[in-house]
Scaffold this active site. Structure first.
Site, PDB file in Angstrom:
ATOM      1  N   ARG A  89       9.194   3.751   8.022  1.00  0.00           N
ATOM      2  CA  ARG A  89       8.995   4.997   7.273  1.00  0.00           C
ATOM      3  C   ARG A  89       9.906   6.110   7.774  1.00  0.00           C
ATOM      4  NH1 ARG A  89       3.337   3.978   5.435  1.00  0.00           N
ATOM      5  NH2 ARG A  89       2.674   5.626   4.039  1.00  0.00           N
ATOM      6  N   ARG A 128      -7.536   6.100  -6.742  1.00  0.00           N
ATOM      7  CA  ARG A 128      -7.823   5.194  -5.615  1.00  0.00           C
ATOM      8  C   ARG A 128      -8.795   5.860  -4.646  1.00  0.00           C
ATOM      9  NH1 ARG A 128      -2.767   2.823  -2.283  1.00  0.00           N
ATOM     10  NH2 ARG A 128      -2.900   4.751  -1.090  1.00  0.00           N
ATOM     11  N   ARG A 134     -11.027   6.547   0.587  1.00  0.00           N
ATOM     12  CA  ARG A 134     -10.019   6.892   1.601  1.00  0.00           C
ATOM     13  C   ARG A 134      -9.829   8.399   1.626  1.00  0.00           C
ATOM     14  NH1 ARG A 134      -4.360   3.596   1.665  1.00  0.00           N
ATOM     15  NH2 ARG A 134      -3.620   5.547   2.567  1.00  0.00           N
ATOM     16  N   ARG A 146       1.681  14.044   1.652  1.00  0.00           N
ATOM     17  CA  ARG A 146       2.201  12.688   1.906  1.00  0.00           C
ATOM     18  C   ARG A 146       3.431  12.420   1.034  1.00  0.00           C
ATOM     19  NH1 ARG A 146      -2.741   9.562   0.533  1.00  0.00           N
ATOM     20  NH2 ARG A 146      -1.627   7.656   1.062  1.00  0.00           N
TER      21      ARG A 146
HETATM   22  P1  AMP Z   1      -0.395   3.823   3.952  1.00  0.00           P
HETATM   23  O1  AMP Z   1      -1.625   3.001   3.942  1.00  0.00           O
HETATM   24  O2  AMP Z   1       0.848   3.005   4.109  1.00  0.00           O
HETATM   25  O3  AMP Z   1      -0.320   4.788   2.789  1.00  0.00           O
HETATM   26  O4  AMP Z   1      -0.460   4.734   5.273  1.00  0.00           O
HETATM   27  C1  AMP Z   1      -1.490   5.682   5.475  1.00  0.00           C
HETATM   28  C2  AMP Z   1      -1.097   6.632   6.584  1.00  0.00           C
HETATM   29  O5  AMP Z   1      -0.905   5.911   7.808  1.00  0.00           O
HETATM   30  C3  AMP Z   1       0.209   7.378   6.374  1.00  0.00           C
HETATM   31  O6  AMP Z   1       0.027   8.545   5.578  1.00  0.00           O
HETATM   32  C4  AMP Z   1       0.593   7.717   7.813  1.00  0.00           C
HETATM   33  O7  AMP Z   1      -0.176   8.798   8.324  1.00  0.00           O
HETATM   34  C5  AMP Z   1       0.150   6.469   8.557  1.00  0.00           C
HETATM   35  N1  AMP Z   1       1.252   5.472   8.612  1.00  0.00           N
HETATM   36  C6  AMP Z   1       1.287   4.249   8.004  1.00  0.00           C
HETATM   37  N2  AMP Z   1       2.441   3.616   8.266  1.00  0.00           N
HETATM   38  C7  AMP Z   1       3.171   4.456   9.056  1.00  0.00           C
HETATM   39  C8  AMP Z   1       4.459   4.391   9.637  1.00  0.00           C
HETATM   40  N3  AMP Z   1       5.275   3.334   9.450  1.00  0.00           N
HETATM   41  N4  AMP Z   1       4.874   5.449  10.384  1.00  0.00           N
HETATM   42  C9  AMP Z   1       4.085   6.524  10.587  1.00  0.00           C
HETATM   43  N5  AMP Z   1       2.870   6.666  10.045  1.00  0.00           N
HETATM   44  C10 AMP Z   1       2.401   5.641   9.283  1.00  0.00           C
END
Ligand code: AMP
Length: 191
Positions: A89, A128, A134, A146
């Site tokens: 990311r 969602r 969530r 985000r």
């Molecule tokens: P996601 O389920 O991929 O939408 O991730 C939810 C949250 O987890 C994100 O908004 C970040 O706060 C954290 N997160 C997930 N993957 C990463 C990553 N590769 N680097 C940093 N934070 C992450």
């Protein structure tokens, strides 16, 4: 080995398509968001730390995320390949992933990027949030944060794979099966 990065903004459909792709190609699914959420549920130190960032819509710091991913990778020495979902990311994470895979004698084959307009993302995430509960999907301000973080910190990761000729954009709106077919067609060209 087949190693894919499934890329895209929050709400692009990475989780949905990953579930279908791992079944078809027998890959291990590594979703950093899922791993953080499991740690939050288990009330681990990592979970408590990650939650403080996730609840605000910020990224968890690179060094924490990269160390976690490295440890997950080393738990799967027998894998056919991986789908990285929600990782890398940041550019630092992309460089770290190249180095990690390189040290194991492998590399990323493709970055498949699901392209979805912001308005659609906002609607999908709110929906969602209602279904899943969530916290980070339930508040419009956190959702916008985000998306902004994605545009600023994550979107440049495309360039990392473009210069390696590994970037492929896929239209991510419409029928789930058709999107899956488009993704599969690109993967089939490389194997
Ligand atoms: P996601 O389920 O991929 O939408 O991730 C939810 C949250 O987890 C994100 O908004 C970040 O706060 C954290 N997160 C997930 N993957 C990463 C990553 N590769 N680097 C940093 N934070 C992450």
């Amino acid at each position: 080995m087949l190693n894919l990065v499934l890329f895209g903004p929050p709400g692009a459909g990475k989780g949905t398509q990953s579930a279908k792709l791992i079944e078809k190609y027998h890959l291990i699914h590594l979703s950093t968001g899922d791993i953080f959420r499991a740690n939050i549920k288990g009330e681990t130190a990592l979970g408590i730390l990650a939650k403080s960032y996730m609840d605000k819509g910020y990224l968890v710091p690179d060094e924490v995320t990269i160390a976690m991913l490295a440890s997950e990778l080393s738990n799967h020495t027998e894998a056919n390949g991986f789908i990285f979902d929600g990782f890398p990311r940041t550019s630092a994470q992309a460089i770290a992933l190249d180095e990690l895979l390189n040290s194991k004698g492998t590399s990323i084959n493709l970055m498949l990027a699901l392209e979805v307009e912001e308005e659609e993302l906002r609607n999908r995430l709110l929906l969602r949030g209602k279904d899943s509960g969530r916290a980070d999907d339930s508040n419009p301000d956190i959702i916008q944060k985000r998306i902004d973080v994605y545009n600023k910190e994550t979107s440049p990761v495309k360039e990392h794979y473009s210069v390696q000729n590994k970037y492929i954009g896929i239209h991510g709106i419409g029928d789930i099966e058709l999107i899956f077919k488009s993704l599969s067609a690109e993967i089939d060209k490389t194997i």
